[in-house]
Motif scaffolding. Structure first.
Motif, PDB file in Angstrom:
ATOM      1  N   VAL A   1      22.448 -34.134  18.383  1.00 45.80           N
ATOM      2  CA  VAL A   1      21.525 -33.274  17.636  1.00 45.80           C
ATOM      3  C   VAL A   1      20.205 -33.113  18.391  1.00 45.80           C
ATOM      4  O   VAL A   1      19.676 -31.994  18.513  1.00 45.80           O
ATOM      5  CB  VAL A   1      21.270 -33.847  16.222  1.00 45.80           C
ATOM      6  N   GLU A   2      19.668 -34.212  18.924  1.00 46.94           N
ATOM      7  CA  GLU A   2      18.391 -34.140  19.656  1.00 46.94           C
ATOM      8  C   GLU A   2      18.541 -33.390  20.972  1.00 46.94           C
ATOM      9  O   GLU A   2      17.631 -32.665  21.391  1.00 46.94           O
ATOM     10  CB  GLU A   2      17.846 -35.542  19.905  1.00 46.94           C
ATOM     11  N   LEU A   3      19.670 -33.557  21.635  1.00 41.14           N
ATOM     12  CA  LEU A   3      19.926 -32.808  22.865  1.00 41.14           C
ATOM     13  C   LEU A   3      19.840 -31.307  22.605  1.00 41.14           C
ATOM     14  O   LEU A   3      19.202 -30.562  23.358  1.00 41.14           O
ATOM     15  CB  LEU A   3      21.310 -33.146  23.411  1.00 41.14           C
ATOM     16  N   CYS A   4      20.507 -30.883  21.542  1.00 39.41           N
ATOM     17  CA  CYS A   4      20.537 -29.451  21.226  1.00 39.41           C
ATOM     18  C   CYS A   4      19.176 -28.946  20.759  1.00 39.41           C
ATOM     19  O   CYS A   4      18.732 -27.859  21.161  1.00 39.41           O
ATOM     20  CB  CYS A   4      21.605 -29.176  20.173  1.00 39.41           C
ATOM     21  N   ARG A   5      18.522 -29.718  19.920  1.00 30.67           N
ATOM     22  CA  ARG A   5      17.214 -29.289  19.410  1.00 30.67           C
ATOM     23  C   ARG A   5      16.217 -29.127  20.544  1.00 30.67           C
ATOM     24  O   ARG A   5      15.468 -28.134  20.596  1.00 30.67           O
ATOM     25  CB  ARG A   5      16.679 -30.295  18.397  1.00 30.67           C
ATOM     26  N   THR A   6      16.200 -30.079  21.489  1.00 28.69           N
ATOM     27  CA  THR A   6      15.210 -30.028  22.560  1.00 28.69           C
ATOM     28  C   THR A   6      15.502 -28.920  23.570  1.00 28.69           C
ATOM     29  O   THR A   6      14.575 -28.347  24.141  1.00 28.69           O
ATOM     30  CB  THR A   6      15.113 -31.384  23.283  1.00 28.69           C
ATOM     31  N   VAL A   7      16.771 -28.601  23.781  1.00 27.54           N
ATOM     32  CA  VAL A   7      17.049 -27.517  24.721  1.00 27.54           C
ATOM     33  C   VAL A   7      16.781 -26.155  24.077  1.00 27.54           C
ATOM     34  O   VAL A   7      16.293 -25.229  24.734  1.00 27.54           O
ATOM     35  CB  VAL A   7      18.487 -27.597  25.282  1.00 27.54           C
ATOM     36  N   VAL A   8      17.069 -26.026  22.789  1.00 26.16           N
ATOM     37  CA  VAL A   8      16.804 -24.755  22.104  1.00 26.16           C
ATOM     38  C   VAL A   8      15.303 -24.488  22.021  1.00 26.16           C
ATOM     39  O   VAL A   8      14.868 -23.330  21.970  1.00 26.16           O
ATOM     40  CB  VAL A   8      17.465 -24.758  20.707  1.00 26.16           C
TER      41      VAL A   8
ATOM     42  N   SER B   1      25.565 -32.502  30.527  1.00 24.18           N
ATOM     43  CA  SER B   1      26.063 -31.427  31.387  1.00 24.18           C
ATOM     44  C   SER B   1      26.810 -30.375  30.576  1.00 24.18           C
ATOM     45  O   SER B   1      26.642 -29.161  30.788  1.00 24.18           O
ATOM     46  CB  SER B   1      26.981 -32.002  32.469  1.00 24.18           C
ATOM     47  N   THR B   2      27.621 -30.828  29.634  1.00 22.31           N
ATOM     48  CA  THR B   2      28.383 -29.886  28.814  1.00 22.31           C
ATOM     49  C   THR B   2      27.472 -29.098  27.886  1.00 22.31           C
ATOM     50  O   THR B   2      27.639 -27.880  27.717  1.00 22.31           O
ATOM     51  CB  THR B   2      29.451 -30.641  28.000  1.00 22.31           C
ATOM     52  N   VAL B   3      26.496 -29.763  27.300  1.00 24.37           N
ATOM     53  CA  VAL B   3      25.535 -29.062  26.443  1.00 24.37           C
ATOM     54  C   VAL B   3      24.786 -27.998  27.240  1.00 24.37           C
ATOM     55  O   VAL B   3      24.558 -26.884  26.751  1.00 24.37           O
ATOM     56  CB  VAL B   3      24.551 -30.055  25.797  1.00 24.37           C
ATOM     57  N   SER B   4      24.422 -28.312  28.475  1.00 24.52           N
ATOM     58  CA  SER B   4      23.697 -27.333  29.294  1.00 24.52           C
ATOM     59  C   SER B   4      24.567 -26.112  29.588  1.00 24.52           C
ATOM     60  O   SER B   4      24.088 -24.973  29.547  1.00 24.52           O
ATOM     61  CB  SER B   4      23.214 -27.975  30.590  1.00 24.52           C
ATOM     62  N   LEU B   5      25.846 -26.342  29.876  1.00 21.50           N
ATOM     63  CA  LEU B   5      26.759 -25.224  30.146  1.00 21.50           C
ATOM     64  C   LEU B   5      26.936 -24.356  28.900  1.00 21.50           C
ATOM     65  O   LEU B   5      26.906 -23.123  28.980  1.00 21.50           O
ATOM     66  CB  LEU B   5      28.110 -25.754  30.612  1.00 21.50           C
TER      67      LEU B   5
ATOM     68  N   ALA C   1      29.337 -28.073  18.521  1.00 19.15           N
ATOM     69  CA  ALA C   1      30.137 -28.420  19.696  1.00 19.15           C
ATOM     70  C   ALA C   1      29.677 -29.741  20.305  1.00 19.15           C
ATOM     71  O   ALA C   1      30.504 -30.573  20.707  1.00 19.15           O
ATOM     72  CB  ALA C   1      30.038 -27.299  20.724  1.00 19.15           C
ATOM     73  N   ALA C   2      28.374 -29.954  20.366  1.00 22.07           N
ATOM     74  CA  ALA C   2      27.843 -31.187  20.957  1.00 22.07           C
ATOM     75  C   ALA C   2      28.201 -32.404  20.118  1.00 22.07           C
ATOM     76  O   ALA C   2      28.554 -33.468  20.660  1.00 22.07           O
ATOM     77  CB  ALA C   2      26.328 -31.079  21.105  1.00 22.07           C
ATOM     78  N   ARG C   3      28.129 -32.272  18.805  1.00 22.34           N
ATOM     79  CA  ARG C   3      28.465 -33.402  17.925  1.00 22.34           C
ATOM     80  C   ARG C   3      29.952 -33.760  18.055  1.00 22.34           C
ATOM     81  O   ARG C   3      30.323 -34.937  18.055  1.00 22.34           O
ATOM     82  CB  ARG C   3      28.129 -33.059  16.480  1.00 22.34           C
ATOM     83  N   THR C   4      30.791 -32.740  18.163  1.00 21.59           N
ATOM     84  CA  THR C   4      32.223 -32.993  18.329  1.00 21.59           C
ATOM     85  C   THR C   4      32.502 -33.724  19.637  1.00 21.59           C
ATOM     86  O   THR C   4      33.278 -34.695  19.676  1.00 21.59           O
ATOM     87  CB  THR C   4      33.003 -31.666  18.300  1.00 21.59           C
ATOM     88  N   MET C   5      31.862 -33.289  20.709  1.00 24.36           N
ATOM     89  CA  MET C   5      32.063 -33.945  21.994  1.00 24.36           C
ATOM     90  C   MET C   5      31.518 -35.376  21.980  1.00 24.36           C
ATOM     91  O   MET C   5      32.145 -36.290  22.519  1.00 24.36           O
ATOM     92  CB  MET C   5      31.395 -33.150  23.110  1.00 24.36           C
ATOM     93  N   ALA C   6      30.350 -35.572  21.380  1.00 27.69           N
ATOM     94  CA  ALA C   6      29.779 -36.912  21.297  1.00 27.69           C
ATOM     95  C   ALA C   6      30.700 -37.863  20.542  1.00 27.69           C
ATOM     96  O   ALA C   6      30.869 -39.020  20.922  1.00 27.69           O
ATOM     97  CB  ALA C   6      28.401 -36.844  20.629  1.00 27.69           C
ATOM     98  N   ALA C   7      31.314 -37.367  19.470  1.00 27.96           N
ATOM     99  CA  ALA C   7      32.252 -38.203  18.715  1.00 27.96           C
ATOM    100  C   ALA C   7      33.446 -38.575  19.567  1.00 27.96           C
ATOM    101  O   ALA C   7      33.927 -39.722  19.554  1.00 27.96           O
ATOM    102  CB  ALA C   7      32.702 -37.465  17.460  1.00 27.96           C
ATOM    103  N   GLY C   8      33.960 -37.612  20.335  1.00 26.99           N
ATOM    104  CA  GLY C   8      35.088 -37.873  21.207  1.00 26.99           C
ATOM    105  C   GLY C   8      34.748 -38.875  22.301  1.00 26.99           C
ATOM    106  O   GLY C   8      35.547 -39.767  22.625  1.00 26.99           O
ATOM    107  N   LEU C   9      33.574 -38.758  22.876  1.00 29.52           N
ATOM    108  CA  LEU C   9      33.149 -39.699  23.908  1.00 29.52           C
ATOM    109  C   LEU C   9      33.003 -41.118  23.343  1.00 29.52           C
ATOM    110  O   LEU C   9      33.312 -42.096  24.013  1.00 29.52           O
ATOM    111  CB  LEU C   9      31.820 -39.239  24.515  1.00 29.52           C
TER     112      LEU C   9
END
Length: 222
Positions: free
Chosen positions: A99-106, A166-170, A209-217
């Protein structure tokens, strides 16, 4: 031979050259925020700076060099913003990190716009030295974010956080272009119900998308 306008003095001392370069970068940044990176020309940047194109090219290689430098700056700013957002916590979750990754990039629209242009055009119209400088700066920011993220939520190590960032940036680069169409396209999407799927709500889509990937990781790490 092109001459500088009478009101503009040629920068001769190193500190003056740095100031002139900073003014060029600031003009490019302002224009890109106003109308998008794709629409800005070197002529526009020169006019905003108050000098002619040939003078601008004494400080940078190309228009693309200007925006590649700004992309590197934006990566560093994103890393700083994420580190500040995570603070000194060591009990965070992967979901909170996403969530913070996405908020800060947006919060950095210029970076979101530049992320798509960097590999497609910017890196292709500069010297190898310019690409190297950009890549090293972006990698340093990525490493900084990986360290901050791994400290924030220990289940993921730095490599996993690096993969997430990296995935969030893409995704951010791609989704930004879709979510920020030109005026004519935006009007078409609004008027034509069959194109409703083309309207992307940027932050929610990216965060999901980021939350789903984070859960998978996290599952993989365990």
């Amino acid at each position: 031979m092109n001459k500088l306008p009478p009101h503009v003095q040629r920068a001769r001392r190193p500190e003056h050259k740095e100031l002139r370069l900073a003014s060029i970068l600031e003009a490019a940044r302002s224009l890109a925020l106003d109308k998008g990176v794709r629409a800005v020309t070197l002529t526009d940047i020169a006019a905003r700076t108050g000098i002619n194109k040939s003078a601008v090219l004494r400080y940078v290689e190309t228009r693309e060099d200007i925006y590649l430098r700004l992309t590197a700056e934006c990566w560093s700013q994103w890393a700083t913003a994420l580190r500040d957002a995570l603070g000194q916590r060591t009990d965070g979750t992967a979901d909170e990190l996403a969530v913070e990754l996405c908020r800060t990039v947006v919060d950095q629209p210029l970076l979101c716009d530049l992320m798509a242009h960097a590999p497609l055009t910017l890196e292709r119209h500069v010297s190898a030295d310019a690409v190297l400088a950009y890549k090293l700066a972006a990698l340093a920011a990525l490493d900084d974010m990986a360290q901050a993220g791994a400290r924030f939520q220990p289940p993921l190590d730095e490599e996993a956080v690096r993969e997430l960032v990296s995935t969030v940036s893409l995704l951010a680069g791609s989704l930004w272009q879709i979510a920020s169409p030109p005026e004519a396209l935006a009007r078409l999407y609004a008027e034509e119900p069959r194109l409703a799927h083309a309207v992307v709500d940027f932050l929610p889509r990216l965060t999901s998308a980021a939350r789903t990937m984070a859960a998978g990781l996290t599952l993989r790490a365990r």
